[in-house]
Design an enzyme around this catalytic site. Structure first.
Site, PDB file in Angstrom:
ATOM      1  N   HIS A 137      28.693  37.734  28.642  1.00  0.00           N
ATOM      2  CA  HIS A 137      29.127  36.335  28.670  1.00  0.00           C
ATOM      3  C   HIS A 137      27.965  35.355  28.707  1.00  0.00           C
ATOM      4  O   HIS A 137      28.147  34.191  29.069  1.00  0.00           O
ATOM      5  CB  HIS A 137      30.060  36.107  29.867  1.00  0.00           C
ATOM      6  CG  HIS A 137      31.335  36.893  29.777  1.00  0.00           C
ATOM      7  ND1 HIS A 137      32.038  37.326  30.882  1.00  0.00           N
ATOM      8  CD2 HIS A 137      32.027  37.336  28.699  1.00  0.00           C
ATOM      9  CE1 HIS A 137      33.108  37.996  30.484  1.00  0.00           C
ATOM     10  NE2 HIS A 137      33.121  38.007  29.161  1.00  0.00           N
ATOM     11  N   CYS A 170      15.381  15.583  20.102  1.00  0.00           N
ATOM     12  CA  CYS A 170      16.294  14.859  19.209  1.00  0.00           C
ATOM     13  C   CYS A 170      17.405  14.118  19.948  1.00  0.00           C
ATOM     14  O   CYS A 170      18.258  13.499  19.319  1.00  0.00           O
ATOM     15  CB  CYS A 170      16.893  15.824  18.186  1.00  0.00           C
ATOM     16  SG  CYS A 170      18.121  16.949  18.896  1.00  0.00           S
ATOM     17  N   SER A 209      37.874  43.545  38.138  1.00  0.00           N
ATOM     18  CA  SER A 209      39.301  43.885  38.126  1.00  0.00           C
ATOM     19  C   SER A 209      39.719  44.502  36.805  1.00  0.00           C
ATOM     20  O   SER A 209      40.847  44.968  36.659  1.00  0.00           O
ATOM     21  CB  SER A 209      40.138  42.631  38.390  1.00  0.00           C
ATOM     22  OG  SER A 209      39.910  41.669  37.366  1.00  0.00           O
ATOM     23  N   ASN A 231      35.472  49.354  43.482  1.00  0.00           N
ATOM     24  CA  ASN A 231      36.040  48.008  43.581  1.00  0.00           C
ATOM     25  C   ASN A 231      36.872  47.923  44.849  1.00  0.00           C
ATOM     26  O   ASN A 231      37.473  48.912  45.260  1.00  0.00           O
ATOM     27  CB  ASN A 231      36.911  47.693  42.359  1.00  0.00           C
ATOM     28  CG  ASN A 231      37.105  46.212  42.150  1.00  0.00           C
ATOM     29  OD1 ASN A 231      36.135  45.448  42.126  1.00  0.00           O
ATOM     30  ND2 ASN A 231      38.350  45.780  41.995  1.00  0.00           N
TER      31      ASN A 231
END
EC number: 2.3.1.286
Length: 259
Positions: A137, A170, A209, A231
């Site tokens: 990501h 810019c 998850s 987990n």
């Protein structure tokens, strides 16, 4: 059974799981780790979906839900509001690598861990010393101008005199190198993740998850027989795992290097 005997039984069961995990790691030299937000919660960075502490569940003063704010459309149409949320909820500059990050870096240093595939954007794996980190990501530490593609670091964004950082060449709007909702994952990054997972002797999944796609779908490419899920809560893939440990990921990974 007395309460004390029940506790001893539970403790023995936990010890067996930890021993099994350590034995699996010891006999493998091609391990891949796939992790999510839960890896960084022990560094003080909240995850997204936890009932009490997740970013999506906490009360805030924004008129839009986080899923909307963190979308491509919202960024383009309400850039200032996006950055107000992003800077306050997505960036934890003072966060430090925890025991999970450090253990993974040590496994890589020993030649056992070949890659870390992460859904996180915080850069803590690299801070801990991991070299081969595949960031599905993106990362908060890279930013670029939408107009001329000039690159900027996190400090430039945070130190901007305006809420919306502008390019010093810019004057274009700067966007974080983070995959927002409505945006596709980078194809090369996906290919690299698939390659490592498919060829892994052992796949350790932690702090996720496995509910966010397409990232969660990468697990299906694993072909080995040493799938470990770490987990605190159950995941849809628990039934497919060879070992499931519902505990702190920092505790579990850190145990690999305890005497």
């Amino acid at each position: 059974m007395t309460w004390e005997n029940a506790m001893n039984k539970e403790r023995r069961g936990e010890e067996c799981m930890y021993e099994d995990f350590k034995a699996m790691v010891n006999e493998c030299d091609n391990i891949v780790f796939f992790g999510g937000a839960g890896v960084s919660t022990e560094s003080g960075i909240p995850d997204f979906r936890s009932a009490d502490t997740g970013i999506y569940s906490e009360k805030n003063n924004y008129e839009y839900p986080p899923e909307v704010i963190l979308s491509h459309t919202f960024f383009m149409e309400h850039t200032e509001k996006f950055y107000e949320f992003y800077k306050s909820k997505m960036i934890y500059k003072d966060a430090k690598a925890n025991n999970a990050h450090k253990a993974l870096a040590r496994l890589e240093e020993e030649g056992k861990l070949k890659a870390v595939v992460t859904q996180n954007v915080d850069g803590l794996h690299q801070m801990a010393g991991s070299k081969n980190v595949i960031e599905l990501h993106g990362t908060i530490h890279k930013n670029y101008c939408l107009n001329c593609s000039e690159a900027f670091d996190l400090d430039y964004v945070l130190n901007s005199p305006e809420i919306v950082p502008k390019c010093n060449k810019c004057n274009g709007i700067i966007k974080p190198y983070v995959v927002l909702y409505e945006e596709p994952l980078d194809s090369y990054t996906i290919e690299e993740a698939v390659k490592y997972i498919k060829n892994a002797q052992m796949l350790i999944i932690g702090g996720t998850s496995l509910a966010v796609y397409p990232a969660a779908g990468l697990v299906q490419y694993y072909r080995g027989d040493k799938l470990v899920l770490i987990n605190k809560s159950a995941t849809p893939y628990d039934k497919n795992a060879n070992l499931v440990i519902n505990d702190s990921i920092g505790k579990v990974l850190g145990s690999l290097f305890e005497d």
